[in-house]
Design a protein around this motif. Structure first.
Motif, PDB file in Angstrom:
ATOM      1  N   UNK A 150       0.849  -1.185   0.000  1.00  0.00           N
ATOM      2  CA  UNK A 150       0.000   0.000   0.000  1.00  0.00           C
ATOM      3  C   UNK A 150       0.886   1.236   0.000  1.00  0.00           C
ATOM      4  N   UNK A 151       0.387   2.284  -0.640  1.00  0.00           N
ATOM      5  CA  UNK A 151       1.074   3.573  -0.531  1.00  0.00           C
ATOM      6  C   UNK A 151       0.404   4.381   0.569  1.00  0.00           C
ATOM      7  N   UNK A 152       1.219   5.061   1.369  1.00  0.00           N
ATOM      8  CA  UNK A 152       0.723   5.820   2.509  1.00  0.00           C
ATOM      9  C   UNK A 152       0.952   7.311   2.269  1.00  0.00           C
ATOM     10  N   UNK A 153      -0.077   8.092   2.548  1.00  0.00           N
ATOM     11  CA  UNK A 153       0.017   9.544   2.448  1.00  0.00           C
ATOM     12  C   UNK A 153       0.138  10.124   3.847  1.00  0.00           C
ATOM     13  N   UNK A 170      10.371   5.340   0.372  1.00  0.00           N
ATOM     14  CA  UNK A 170      10.604   4.586   1.596  1.00  0.00           C
ATOM     15  C   UNK A 170       9.692   3.358   1.598  1.00  0.00           C
ATOM     16  N   UNK A 171      10.263   2.186   1.880  1.00  0.00           N
ATOM     17  CA  UNK A 171       9.465   0.960   1.920  1.00  0.00           C
ATOM     18  C   UNK A 171       9.798   0.177   3.175  1.00  0.00           C
ATOM     19  N   UNK A 172       8.759  -0.296   3.858  1.00  0.00           N
ATOM     20  CA  UNK A 172       8.944  -1.205   4.987  1.00  0.00           C
ATOM     21  C   UNK A 172       7.829  -2.243   4.952  1.00  0.00           C
ATOM     22  N   UNK A 221       4.999   0.726  10.993  1.00  0.00           N
ATOM     23  CA  UNK A 221       6.317   1.365  10.966  1.00  0.00           C
ATOM     24  C   UNK A 221       6.285   2.606  10.083  1.00  0.00           C
ATOM     25  N   UNK A 222       5.710   2.478   8.884  1.00  0.00           N
ATOM     26  CA  UNK A 222       5.652   3.608   7.958  1.00  0.00           C
ATOM     27  C   UNK A 222       4.856   4.766   8.559  1.00  0.00           C
ATOM     28  N   UNK A 253       8.852  12.647  -1.996  1.00  0.00           N
ATOM     29  CA  UNK A 253       8.813  11.427  -1.188  1.00  0.00           C
ATOM     30  C   UNK A 253       7.561  10.604  -1.458  1.00  0.00           C
ATOM     31  N   UNK A 254       7.731   9.288  -1.367  1.00  0.00           N
ATOM     32  CA  UNK A 254       6.587   8.383  -1.350  1.00  0.00           C
ATOM     33  C   UNK A 254       6.872   7.298  -0.320  1.00  0.00           C
ATOM     34  N   UNK A 255       5.801   6.743   0.255  1.00  0.00           N
ATOM     35  CA  UNK A 255       5.939   5.805   1.354  1.00  0.00           C
ATOM     36  C   UNK A 255       5.104   4.556   1.072  1.00  0.00           C
ATOM     37  N   UNK A 256       5.704   3.382   1.247  1.00  0.00           N
ATOM     38  CA  UNK A 256       5.041   2.128   0.915  1.00  0.00           C
ATOM     39  C   UNK A 256       5.230   1.108   2.033  1.00  0.00           C
ATOM     40  N   UNK A 257       4.193   0.272   2.233  1.00  0.00           N
ATOM     41  CA  UNK A 257       4.326  -0.890   3.099  1.00  0.00           C
ATOM     42  C   UNK A 257       3.944  -2.133   2.305  1.00  0.00           C
TER      43      UNK A 257
END
Length: 335
Positions: free
Chosen positions: A55-58, A173-175, A180-181, A226-230
């Motif tokens: 999933x991408x997180x905003x 960023x990926x975790x 965590x994200x 930036x983009x954030x993923x889990x």
């Protein structure tokens, strides 16, 4: 400061009770599901390997107001800019109060573990390998200006944050864990952004935009970079490849991610399909991970057998359990 790998702080009995209640409820639900399966007489020859969907997180617009009173620490290494991060112990001490759909905070407390394979992959800790890579970057003077960077298995996100501070054009960023994200990585990124804004706002009234407005503008600019993923690496790769064109990264940082040999194929696949033709992977690792089975030498054998990347030793650290920094580059142009 390198963080310890076990929970040694005092946790109130109420927190333990809350977490234990959650755990008991989960176990009861699991037993009920198993009973239902047995009663239905459904025969399963082999269970498919569980995939944790990416999933991408905003980030929330008012994120900074939620973390302005948080306890922070800073990593300062050589000539690198200070990197801020939320204090680790606060997460465990306030676990029941946090938005944690995965319940990884409670599970790490009740199981007294920094790693629960397939559930929680250690992202709340800042492991030694991250400090090793930061020191290597400081010593070697790695430049980030205009580069596209992936912080894979990012945890606190310090490596990606450094790339942002040093001018990277994009940092992803990926975790494995969404907790965590959302609870650590994103707040850390914007904590460091706020620090830069505070520095810029010093110097008196000179007709420049008001501090609050400049903070908002800076946050929007940072969000564009930036983009954030889990999720696991298989589904993360699929998500990135679904975009047209697929982004290729000039630099991939990954620290303490080769502890489990079961993950090697998906990790290698991420490198193969997301690294730019002349890009480089920087990997920090231990020689061996006791109790889990992975380590550098097994991973080297895996990479050499695939014959796609040249793996090169960059640095060895002999303090305690032997640690390494290696790089991976394509042997030739990727297919």
């Amino acid at each position: 400061m390198v963080m310890a790998f076990s929970f040694n702080f005092d946790i109130s009995s109420q927190i333990k009770q809350d977490c234990n209640n959650d755990t008991l409820n989960e176990k009861e639900e699991s037993v009920n599901q198993d009973t239902a399966k047995n009663q239905s007489h459904v025969k399963e020859t082999s269970a498919p390997k569980k995939v944790k969907e990416a999933h991408e997180h905003k980030h929330a617009p008012d994120l900074l107001s939620h973390i302005e009173n948080s306890v922070t620490e800073a990593v300062t290494i050589g000539e690198l800019p200070p990197l801020l991060y939320l204090n680790e112990s606060v997460f465990e001490q306030t676990a029941p109060e946090r938005d944690d759909a995965e319940k990884v905070l409670c599970r790490t407390i009740t199981q007294n573990s920094d790693l629960i394979t397939g559930v929680y992959e250690g992202g709340l800790k800042i492991w030694e390998g991250t400090h090793d890579l930061l020191e290597y970057v400081d010593d070697e003077g790695e430049m980030f200006s205009g580069k596209r960077v992936l912080d894979l298995g990012c945890g606190a996100g310090l490596l990606g944050i450094l790339a942002l501070k040093r001018g990277a054009s994009k940092v992803h960023f990926q975790d494995y864990n969404s907790t965590v994200i959302e609870q650590l990585t994103i707040p850390n990124v914007f904590l460091n952004c706020e620090e830069e804004v505070a520095d810029e706002n010093q110097g008196g009234e000179d007709g420049s935009p008001a501090p609050k407005r400049r903070t908002v503008e800076k946050n929007h600019a940072l969000a564009d970079r930036c983009r954030f993923f889990s999720g696991d690496w298989v589904s993360f790769l699929s998500l990135i490849q679904s975009e047209d064109p697929t982004l290729k990264y000039d630099l991939i940082f990954t620290s303490e991610t080769i502890y489990n040999t079961d993950y090697y194929p998906s990790l290698h696949d991420v490198f193969l399909k997301l690294l730019a033709e002349h890009g480089v992977v920087y990997l920090a690792t231990k020689s061996h991970y006791f109790g889990v089975g992975g380590g550098l030498y097994l991973f080297e054998s895996f990479v050499e057998e695939k014959n796609v990347f040249q793996i090169k030793s960059l640095r060895e650290m002999d303090q305690g359990l032997k640690r390494h920094i290696v790089s991976l580059r394509f042997n030739k142009s990727p297919p």
